[in-house]
Scaffold this motif. Sequence first.
Motif, PDB file in Angstrom:
ATOM      1  N   ASP A   1      38.131 -52.799  57.191  1.00 45.88           N
ATOM      2  CA  ASP A   1      38.510 -51.687  56.729  1.00 45.88           C
ATOM      3  C   ASP A   1      37.611 -51.062  55.535  1.00 45.88           C
ATOM      4  O   ASP A   1      38.304 -50.541  54.505  1.00 45.88           O
ATOM      5  CB  ASP A   1      40.028 -51.597  56.617  1.00 45.88           C
ATOM      6  N   ASP A   2      36.299 -51.531  55.614  1.00 41.89           N
ATOM      7  CA  ASP A   2      35.512 -51.125  54.446  1.00 41.89           C
ATOM      8  C   ASP A   2      35.556 -49.353  54.321  1.00 41.89           C
ATOM      9  O   ASP A   2      35.112 -49.158  53.278  1.00 41.89           O
ATOM     10  CB  ASP A   2      34.325 -51.617  54.535  1.00 41.89           C
ATOM     11  N   ASP A   3      35.929 -48.662  55.212  1.00 44.03           N
ATOM     12  CA  ASP A   3      35.913 -47.095  55.080  1.00 44.03           C
ATOM     13  C   ASP A   3      37.324 -46.814  54.624  1.00 44.03           C
ATOM     14  O   ASP A   3      37.736 -45.682  54.509  1.00 44.03           O
ATOM     15  CB  ASP A   3      35.640 -46.502  56.202  1.00 44.03           C
ATOM     16  N   ARG A   4      38.278 -47.878  54.548  1.00 41.18           N
ATOM     17  CA  ARG A   4      39.599 -47.488  54.074  1.00 41.18           C
ATOM     18  C   ARG A   4      40.257 -46.698  54.871  1.00 41.18           C
ATOM     19  O   ARG A   4      41.450 -46.091  54.533  1.00 41.18           O
ATOM     20  CB  ARG A   4      39.908 -47.132  52.617  1.00 41.18           C
ATOM     21  N   LYS A   5      40.060 -46.623  56.155  1.00 44.13           N
ATOM     22  CA  LYS A   5      40.768 -45.633  57.075  1.00 44.13           C
ATOM     23  C   LYS A   5      42.064 -46.208  57.511  1.00 44.13           C
ATOM     24  O   LYS A   5      43.110 -45.398  57.273  1.00 44.13           O
ATOM     25  CB  LYS A   5      40.124 -45.625  58.363  1.00 44.13           C
TER      26      LYS A   5
END
Length: 212
Positions: A100-104
């Motif tokens: 979840d590196d884009d924190r979606k």
Amino acid sequence: MTAIRLGDLAPDFEAKTTHGDISFHEWLGDSWGILFSHPADYTPVCTTELGTVAKYRGEFDKRNVKVAALSVDGLKDHQQWIVDINETQNTTVNFPIIADDDRKVSSLYDMIHPNTDDKTTVRSVFVIGDDKKVKLIITYPASTGRNFDELLRVIDSLQLTAYNKVATPANWRNGDDCVILPSVSNEQVPSLFPKGHKEVKPYLRFTPQPKM
Ligand code: BEZ
């Protein structure tokens, strides 16, 4: 973003995981689910937690529960870290870890609490029923590793309520007597609870634990 509450439909999402791309609801299928976040890869408490969950896989399977972990790191880190978890915890990580590196997903599930740390997820746990509704939300601070026996205990309680019309009293453990739900009338009791019951007060009725 609105906070997720008990009884809400668990938000659906698509994500990359260490077990390939998933569409969350489709991945859950007819199972119950646990979605739990941890602050970051290569951290000590998280390493012990993920190793513990891998060892509990049989217990989750018995209860028809699928488990997915999440942190705000990417797939490459997850994959390299799993090697460490397997080595240090003497296990094999056998469930997907969401990248979840884009924190979606962490934003969707409100797993980032900026007053503790605006970059990483706290230790959130969501238990999702086979109806895709949120049944339990627990939030721990980053520094406290979770008690997965307690998580199993709550899942047992939730499933007893879902399938057997009982609740569980304080400090209940698997095998202890249960409480008959207030929504069950006295007339229904004999047929629903053939093992018998004890009425302490009209609103406080115990029955031996039904079969799970
Ligand atoms: C850990 O995951 O080990 C950890 C993360 C933040 C604070 C303390 C411990």
